[in-house]
Design a protein around this motif. Structure first.
Motif, short mmCIF file in Angstrom:
data_model
loop_
_atom_site.label_atom_id
_atom_site.label_comp_id
_atom_site.label_asym_id
_atom_site.label_seq_id
_atom_site.Cartn_x
_atom_site.Cartn_y
_atom_site.Cartn_z
N ILE A 19 23.73 46.30 28.10
CA ILE A 19 22.97 45.23 28.75
C ILE A 19 21.77 45.82 29.49
N LEU A 20 22.00 46.93 30.18
CA LEU A 20 20.92 47.55 30.95
C LEU A 20 19.77 47.92 30.01
N ARG A 21 20.11 48.50 28.87
CA ARG A 21 19.09 48.88 27.89
C ARG A 21 18.42 47.65 27.28
N ALA A 22 19.23 46.61 27.03
CA ALA A 22 18.66 45.39 26.45
C ALA A 22 17.64 44.76 27.40
N ARG A 23 17.88 44.92 28.70
CA ARG A 23 17.00 44.27 29.68
C ARG A 23 15.84 45.16 30.11
N LEU A 24 16.08 46.47 30.19
CA LEU A 24 15.05 47.36 30.76
C LEU A 24 14.36 48.23 29.70
N HIS A 61 32.24 40.56 37.90
CA HIS A 61 31.10 39.63 38.08
C HIS A 61 30.47 39.27 36.73
N VAL A 62 30.06 40.27 35.98
CA VAL A 62 29.51 40.11 34.63
C VAL A 62 29.92 41.36 33.84
N LEU A 63 29.63 41.37 32.55
CA LEU A 63 29.96 42.54 31.73
C LEU A 63 29.35 43.81 32.34
N GLY A 64 30.19 44.81 32.56
CA GLY A 64 29.71 46.10 33.07
C GLY A 64 29.50 46.18 34.56
N SER A 65 29.81 45.10 35.30
CA SER A 65 29.56 45.13 36.76
C SER A 65 30.55 46.07 37.44
N ALA A 66 30.04 46.79 38.45
CA ALA A 66 30.86 47.81 39.09
C ALA A 66 30.64 47.86 40.59
N GLN A 85 27.86 33.32 28.81
CA GLN A 85 28.97 33.88 28.02
C GLN A 85 30.31 33.42 28.57
N ARG A 86 30.39 33.27 29.88
CA ARG A 86 31.65 32.81 30.47
C ARG A 86 31.91 31.37 30.07
N ALA A 126 20.85 36.43 22.48
CA ALA A 126 20.54 37.86 22.58
C ALA A 126 21.60 38.57 23.42
N LEU A 127 22.06 37.91 24.48
CA LEU A 127 23.08 38.52 25.34
C LEU A 127 24.48 38.36 24.74
N ASN A 128 24.72 37.23 24.01
CA ASN A 128 26.00 37.10 23.31
C ASN A 128 26.22 38.31 22.41
N ARG A 129 25.14 38.72 21.75
CA ARG A 129 25.21 39.84 20.82
C ARG A 129 25.65 41.12 21.56
N VAL A 130 25.07 41.36 22.73
CA VAL A 130 25.43 42.55 23.50
C VAL A 130 26.90 42.48 23.92
#
Ligand SMILES: [Zn+2]
Ligand SMILES: [Zn+2]
Length: 350
Positions: A59-64, A92-97, A181-182, A202-206
């Motif tokens: 997701i980070l790469r898809a956005r940045l 929170h969301v995919l990959g949240s830490a 997605q949720r 686009a995010l569903n794909r990720v």
């Protein structure tokens, strides 16, 4: 706030780990950034190096775009300038830490954004014991109490079925990353076609690439016109009133957000329905999460900061605040006005 020897302080660039010499979700360009999740108020462009939880790397790469970034599996540790760093699920969301930092026996945890109710699209929130907990407070007012998400999903599916029976499409607006997605995960695909706006797809794909199972979705161009009349359409708020939406002809629309609990929020959005579905902890969730850390000291970042700090102090915590630039978008977007409205309602009810 900040005392001598604090492990994390706030600088003009963002939250800074002093002994580690790195930043957490900085809002200005820095050399080393740990990113709690890819919402744009937390994950900004321009840092020389990024570290994020492994499931959030895509997701980070898809956005940045093409950034120098490393992924760290949940629970694994790396050491940087003597600080032991590990990342733990925030739900929170995919990959949240949440970021756990340990230095000379002292432990600090920075939450980023978090939600305590587990859902099908990301690893559930995990409490992490620490001495000092840096917490968000987006919905940090006692009026914010969510009903279980299954009830909201059932409401959404019932609304969709009613619209379909009347021959009109159901347009469901929510943020493209995370919320969409949720909601998708809660839809009953047997009811009709599920159409997604390009920004959502686009995010569903990720998410799918990361191994998250989601119902099948279609692009609007792949659905016959008469079929569209019983479709549900997932789109970002920015699509409201756009030519893209107008192609659905007669439709009913709805907005999904925690802010929909606040009187007037649905009307301000100008939609037929509001569904109270948030990717943040509600008030009881915040309290439970804070308690579970065992921390004696709590530092509040974005959201209902003064209310939270006051409540925590009254309940025996050493509490303070960090002034941050978070909460400016995604679900935090309506924060200020909604919190003010909520404050007035509280006053009226008291
Ligand atoms: Zn967020
Ligand atoms: Zn946030």
């Amino acid at each position: 706030m900040g005392g001598r020897g604090d492990m994390v302080v706030v600088r003009s660039e963002g939250l800074y780990c002093v002994p580690g010499d790195f930043y957490i979700d900085p809002w200005r360009p820095v050399a080393r950034a740990i990113i709690t999740h890819a919402h744009s108020d937390h994950a900004r462009i321009g840092h020389a190096h990024y570290l994020t939880a492994q499931p959030g790397l895509g997701i980070l790469r898809a956005r940045l775009g093409d950034i120098a970034a490393d992924g760290l599996a949940y629970g694994d540790a790396v050491e940087h300038n003597g600080v032991r760093i590990s990342l733990h699920p925030a739900g929170h969301v995919l990959g949240s830490a949440q970021v756990r930092m340990e230095y000379r026996g002292e432990v600090w945890v920075a939450s980023g954004d978090y939600k305590v109710e587990a859902d099908a699209t990301c690893v559930p929130f995990e409490p992490v014991r620490c001495h000092t907990f840096i917490t968000e407070s987006t919905f940090g007012l006692p009026i914010y109490r969510w009903v279980p998400q299954q009830e909201i999903y059932a409401d959404i599916n019932a609304w969709w079925a009613r619209n379909a029976a009347q021959g009109r499409a159901s347009v469901l607006l929510g943020y493209a990353f995370g919320k969409a997605q949720r909601m998708l995960s809660g839809l009953d695909a047997a009811q009709g076609p599920i159409v997604c706006h390009g920004a959502v797809e686009a995010l569903n794909r990720v998410y799918r690439d990361a191994g998250v199972a989601l119902p099948a979705t279609r692009m609007v161009t792949d659905v016959a016109r008469d079929e569209l009349r019983r479709a549900i359409v997932l789109a970002p708020p920015s699509a409201a009133g756009s030519p893209w939406i107008r192609r659905f002809g007669e439709y009913s629309d709805a907005f999904a957000s925690g802010w929909m609990l606040v009187r007037g929020a649905r009307r301000r959005r100008g939609v037929d329905r509001g569904f109270v579905l948030s990717d943040h902890a509600d008030w009881p969730g915040l309290m439970a999460a804070i308690k579970a850390t065992g921390a004696g000291r709590i530092i509040v970042t974005h959201g209902s900061v003064p209310v939270m700090v006051r409540w925590l102090r009254q309940n025996g915590y050493d509490a303070g605040a960090f002034e941050t630039e978070y909460g400016a978008e995604e679900e935090g977007a309506d924060g200020e006005s909604a919190a003010q409205t909520a404050g007035r309602q509280e006053g009226a009810d008291a």
